[in-house]
Scaffold this motif. Sequence first.
Motif, short mmCIF file in Angstrom:
data_model
loop_
_atom_site.label_atom_id
_atom_site.label_comp_id
_atom_site.label_asym_id
_atom_site.label_seq_id
_atom_site.Cartn_x
_atom_site.Cartn_y
_atom_site.Cartn_z
N ALA A 100 -69.77 -50.59 20.96
CA ALA A 100 -69.65 -51.83 20.18
C ALA A 100 -69.29 -53.00 21.09
CB ALA A 100 -68.58 -51.66 19.11
N ALA A 101 -69.26 -54.19 20.52
CA ALA A 101 -68.96 -55.41 21.28
C ALA A 101 -67.51 -55.41 21.74
CB ALA A 101 -69.26 -56.63 20.43
N ASN A 102 -67.21 -56.21 22.76
CA ASN A 102 -65.87 -56.31 23.32
C ASN A 102 -65.06 -57.41 22.65
OD1 ASN A 102 -66.15 -54.23 25.29
ND2 ASN A 102 -67.31 -55.63 26.59
N GLY A 103 -63.74 -57.41 22.94
CA GLY A 103 -62.87 -58.47 22.44
C GLY A 103 -61.92 -57.98 21.37
N THR A 359 -57.50 -45.96 19.39
CA THR A 359 -57.45 -47.40 19.48
C THR A 359 -58.86 -47.98 19.47
OG1 THR A 359 -56.74 -49.27 20.88
CG2 THR A 359 -57.43 -47.25 22.00
N GLY A 360 -58.95 -49.24 19.12
CA GLY A 360 -60.22 -49.94 19.24
C GLY A 360 -60.30 -50.75 20.53
N MET A 361 -59.29 -50.60 21.40
CA MET A 361 -59.21 -51.37 22.64
C MET A 361 -59.10 -50.42 23.82
SD MET A 361 -59.21 -54.34 24.10
CE MET A 361 -59.07 -55.39 22.65
N GLY A 362 -60.14 -50.37 24.66
CA GLY A 362 -60.12 -49.47 25.80
C GLY A 362 -59.28 -50.00 26.96
N ASP A 363 -59.38 -51.29 27.23
CA ASP A 363 -58.62 -51.91 28.31
C ASP A 363 -58.28 -53.33 27.87
OD1 ASP A 363 -57.58 -53.06 30.58
OD2 ASP A 363 -59.17 -52.39 31.93
N ALA A 364 -57.04 -53.50 27.40
CA ALA A 364 -56.63 -54.81 26.88
C ALA A 364 -56.60 -55.87 27.97
CB ALA A 364 -55.24 -54.70 26.23
N SER A 365 -56.35 -55.46 29.20
CA SER A 365 -56.28 -56.43 30.30
C SER A 365 -57.63 -57.11 30.52
CB SER A 365 -55.83 -55.74 31.59
OG SER A 365 -55.55 -56.69 32.60
N ARG A 366 -58.73 -56.40 30.20
CA ARG A 366 -60.07 -56.96 30.34
C ARG A 366 -60.76 -57.20 29.00
NH1 ARG A 366 -63.86 -54.10 32.41
NH2 ARG A 366 -62.94 -52.03 32.09
N ASN A 369 -63.75 -52.97 24.96
CA ASN A 369 -63.71 -52.01 23.85
C ASN A 369 -64.47 -50.73 24.19
OD1 ASN A 369 -63.27 -54.77 22.74
ND2 ASN A 369 -62.92 -53.64 20.87
N ARG A 370 -64.70 -50.49 25.47
CA ARG A 370 -65.36 -49.27 25.92
C ARG A 370 -64.33 -48.23 26.34
NH1 ARG A 370 -70.77 -50.18 26.86
NH2 ARG A 370 -70.90 -47.90 26.65
N ASP A 371 -64.73 -46.95 26.32
CA ASP A 371 -63.91 -45.86 26.81
C ASP A 371 -62.54 -45.87 26.12
OD1 ASP A 371 -62.79 -43.78 28.19
OD2 ASP A 371 -62.89 -44.74 30.17
#
Length: 428
Positions: A100-103, A359-366, A369-371
């Motif tokens: 899905a899309a990021n953010g 979670t719906g957030m794979g890497d909050a720092s970036r 929404n992947r991985d």
Amino acid sequence: MKPDRKNRRFLLKSGGLTLTLPALQSAPSAMAGEVGKATGHESSEGTAKRLICVGSNLGLYRQAFYPKQTGHQYETTTLLKPLEQHRKDFTVFSGFDHRAANGHRNWDNYLCGQRVGDVTLDQIAAETIGTSTRFESLQLCAGGIPSIQRMVYTRGGVPLPMINRPSVVYRKLFATADDRERSEYLLKSGRSALDLVQEDAKQLARAVGKDDKQKLSEYFTSLRELEQRMSRQLNHLADETVEVDYELPAYDPVAPTLMLECEQIMFDLMALALQTDATRVATLFIAGLGQVFTIDGQTVRAGYHALSHHGNDADLIRDLVRVETEHMRCLARFISQLKEKTDADGQPLLDTTVVMFGTGMGDASRHSNRDLPTIVAGGGLKHGQHLAADPKDARGQQLGDVFVSILKQLGSPVDSFSETKRGIDAWS
């Protein structure tokens, strides 16, 4: 009744109740939502009977969460240490997401799949396992309820509200006689008002075009979902009051800095809700704002949100992992409770309860929404392993495959979720 085409909001008002209609071409309004379609299938008997879905708003620091080895012989990582005693009871997933899309705004994909607003995993499960309990599902939140993010959507695309006050949850689950009388009055009043609103909406349907009639039909479906929830609660109000040996704190820990304390209480209340069969489906949203926590007498150097946007700063990452370790401790304690508590048949709750922490957030720092880091425990599945997928593989397994297997384990008559159909072979 004729729609006012000049007004961007079109409302139905009856019996003191105001409801906003879906976005209509011939009668515009502020409410819109993509609607899923009902399966129309009968359920089958599943091994598991209950589902808990926990979502962390700011994700988990993957380097401290993911084992380097896959399979059963993986080495325990920092964030998995609190769960070590339950190692044989859960599975770690890495590399799984919804493509899905990021953010931050797309965090909502967590339980929806690729499209925000599609019916969520828990609500699909509730159609199979939640219809005989007082509450088809419960939606809880630890910390401030977010203004832009949602976790649960009905088949009508309607986001369900969350409760972040433990005392409110407790009163819903274990109401006194006075509470039940007041609830009955409110539920009957609301159901009566819905009848009036539907009459007005039917009149409106005769005045709009073909496309808008379809939208109104979907809107009526959402109203019927609400009526069914209200009717179920009314039917169970006559049941005997359940008494539990649990003492709430003297005040609700709703202050941002008390989020971790609130989280633990919400886990406790979910365990009690399952034990008393008040519900068999519940979700818990773990908020992530600017709160500064004090853990074991030491105050972290920045707010939780700032820690998650660490930019690879070692000190921020250290404190972020400290906060996330508290989440894992809460989860470990919850799993212990489900092992100790039994259902009406004397079986440990964990044996028949699927618990998912993700979670719906794979890497909050970036803002990626992947991985998506994910743990699934209990429910009679084959655990004790780390399963990895390649998030860069367009044809690889997705988080929806995990959801397909969970739904099948719950006896839900589905063979797909969002864009996925395969399921997880390693669990079978």
